[in-house]
Design a protein around this motif. Structure first.
Motif, short mmCIF file in Angstrom:
data_model
loop_
_atom_site.label_atom_id
_atom_site.label_comp_id
_atom_site.label_asym_id
_atom_site.label_seq_id
_atom_site.Cartn_x
_atom_site.Cartn_y
_atom_site.Cartn_z
N SER A 145 -36.33 78.24 -31.44
CA SER A 145 -35.56 79.16 -31.02
C SER A 145 -34.09 78.51 -31.37
O SER A 145 -33.20 79.38 -31.84
CB SER A 145 -35.64 80.11 -29.68
N SER A 146 -33.87 77.35 -30.82
CA SER A 146 -32.56 76.76 -31.05
C SER A 146 -32.36 76.44 -32.44
O SER A 146 -31.26 76.78 -32.86
CB SER A 146 -32.50 75.35 -30.13
N HIS A 147 -33.09 75.99 -33.11
CA HIS A 147 -33.06 75.69 -34.62
C HIS A 147 -32.99 77.18 -35.31
O HIS A 147 -32.02 77.01 -36.16
CB HIS A 147 -34.35 75.10 -35.05
N PRO A 154 -19.64 73.63 -35.45
CA PRO A 154 -19.88 72.41 -35.20
C PRO A 154 -19.68 72.20 -33.58
O PRO A 154 -20.38 71.51 -32.91
CB PRO A 154 -18.78 71.65 -35.73
N MET A 155 -18.95 73.20 -33.13
CA MET A 155 -19.08 73.18 -31.48
C MET A 155 -20.21 74.06 -30.75
O MET A 155 -20.70 73.69 -29.91
CB MET A 155 -17.80 73.95 -30.91
N ILE A 194 -25.95 74.65 -28.17
CA ILE A 194 -27.30 75.51 -28.33
C ILE A 194 -28.50 74.63 -27.95
O ILE A 194 -29.18 74.71 -27.18
CB ILE A 194 -27.56 76.13 -29.71
N TYR A 195 -28.50 73.42 -28.54
CA TYR A 195 -29.47 72.23 -28.40
C TYR A 195 -29.74 71.68 -27.05
O TYR A 195 -30.56 71.54 -26.61
CB TYR A 195 -29.54 71.40 -29.60
N SER A 196 -28.48 71.49 -26.49
CA SER A 196 -28.41 71.27 -25.18
C SER A 196 -28.99 72.03 -24.07
O SER A 196 -29.61 71.71 -23.18
CB SER A 196 -27.08 70.60 -24.72
N LEU A 197 -28.22 73.34 -24.03
CA LEU A 197 -28.54 74.20 -22.93
C LEU A 197 -29.89 74.80 -23.19
O LEU A 197 -30.57 75.47 -22.23
CB LEU A 197 -27.40 75.33 -22.99
N ARG A 198 -30.44 75.00 -24.28
CA ARG A 198 -31.92 75.40 -24.48
C ARG A 198 -32.84 74.56 -24.60
O ARG A 198 -34.16 74.75 -24.88
CB ARG A 198 -31.68 76.30 -25.74
N ASN A 199 -32.56 73.32 -24.42
CA ASN A 199 -33.66 72.18 -24.64
C ASN A 199 -34.04 71.49 -23.36
O ASN A 199 -33.17 70.76 -22.84
CB ASN A 199 -33.16 71.35 -25.83
#
Length: 331
Positions: free
Chosen positions: A241-243, A282-283, A288-293
């Motif tokens: 989902s993040s990707h 870029p922000m 997205i990857y940090s909060l959803r992983n």
């Protein structure tokens, strides 16, 4: 005479929405976005480098994505902010060519890297038993090298071709950065053939990778639907989902800019799309990857926890040093 020659070789960047009445507020927001993007991407790169649990192909590719985002936002924002606060909106011909080259290189490299990340997820979910042999360290290195090389080669061809056209009249670029299509509007030659080549190359660079990504996720979802374990299904969907969010943020504006009929005739909309792709994305990507992983969050908590004893030790050394200095004074 020399001064006149210098002026005529420079371009003028009109900036982001020059008619906007609250530009100082807009610049403040852009600086805030830039600061968050730099800190978030740098933190994610350092975190992946420090935590051994993240030394796997997926996170190695993610660290490269953060590096690209960090470089991409730095190609436009510092120059734009410096021009605004200094009142000088000029950029040299060499600087303009360099900005075109790096922004195109990083944009195409990100496109290719997102494709390789989708293929990595496809192998991990659809062919898990063969994952370690297919996606090896050497394969990841080839993926990253191919992304950078493909971006640099394509960008060099477009930059060299766009910069060789003669410019007629005012050298004012209605943009906040030097961009190929905005620059070509200043030339007095017929560029219809080149514009067609840009559209064709955009199809090759954007639509083929997007097709591979969509095909990969179609196969992934078919595999997930056949899974018996709800936990395995939810974990697989969570990693994808993040990707997919990042892919949507990248390819949506890119398609609208380069494949929309008459896109060169709508500079305001193009500026908005470029601002989204080159500044906001870029922000958002590292967030997205940090909060959803869960793996990234666990690594972040572990790194913060391991840093606390070091802080306590540092405080102890400071207290001992202070006490020693006081003892020397009293002695």
């Amino acid at each position: 005479m020399e001064a006149n020659k210098t002026v005529t070789t420079d371009f003028v960047l009109l900036g982001l929405w020059p008619e906007f009445s609250h530009l100082i507020v807009l610049m403040g927001l852009i600086l805030l976005v830039y600061a968050v993007a730099v800190m978030a991407n740098a933190a994610l790169i350092v975190l992946i480098w420090l935590d051994t649990r993240l030394h796997v192909p997926m996170y190695f590719l993610l660290s490269q994505l953060s590096l690209i985002d960090l470089a991409l936002i730095s190609t436009s924002v510092p120059k734009m902010v410096a021009n605004f606060f200094s009142g000088k909106r000029t950029i040299s011909q060499v600087g303009c060519g360099a900005q075109i080259f790096f922004s195109l290189t990083l944009g195409i490299a990100e496109c290719l890297l997102l494709t390789f990340m989708a293929l990595d997820r496809y192998v991990a979910i659809c062919k898990p038993l063969r994952y370690s042999t297919i996606v090896s360290h050497a394969t990841c290195t080839h993926m990253v090298t191919g992304s950078w090389a493909g971006g640099a080669t394509t960008s060099l061809a477009h930059t060299a071709y766009a910069m060789h056209f003669p410019v007629c009249g005012r050298r004012e670029i209605p943009h906040f950065l030097c961009e190929v299509m905005a620059l070509l509007k200043l030339t007095c030659e017929d560029i219809s053939a080149y514009v067609k080549s840009v559209v064709v190359s955009s199809f090759l660079v954007v639509l083929i990778p997007l097709g591979l990504i969509l095909a990969s996720y179609a196969l992934i979802f078919l595999t997930v639907l056949r899974m018996n374990s709800p936990e395995g299904r939810s974990k697989a969907l969570a990693t994808c989902s993040s990707h997919l969010c990042v892919v949507s943020l990248y390819f949506g504006p890119a398609i609208l800019v380069y494949m929309r009929p008459g896109s060169s005739k709508t500079p305001r909309l193009n500026q908005s799309l470029f601002m989204f792709n080159a500044i906001l994305t870029p922000m958002l990507n590292p967030l997205i990857y940090s909060l959803r992983n869960k793996d990234v969050l666990a690594a972040l908590k572990s790194t913060v926890a391991s840093a606390r004893p070091l802080r306590k030790l540092e405080d102890s050394f400071r207290r001992l040093s202070r006490a020693w200095r006081m003892g020397r004074v009293l002695g």
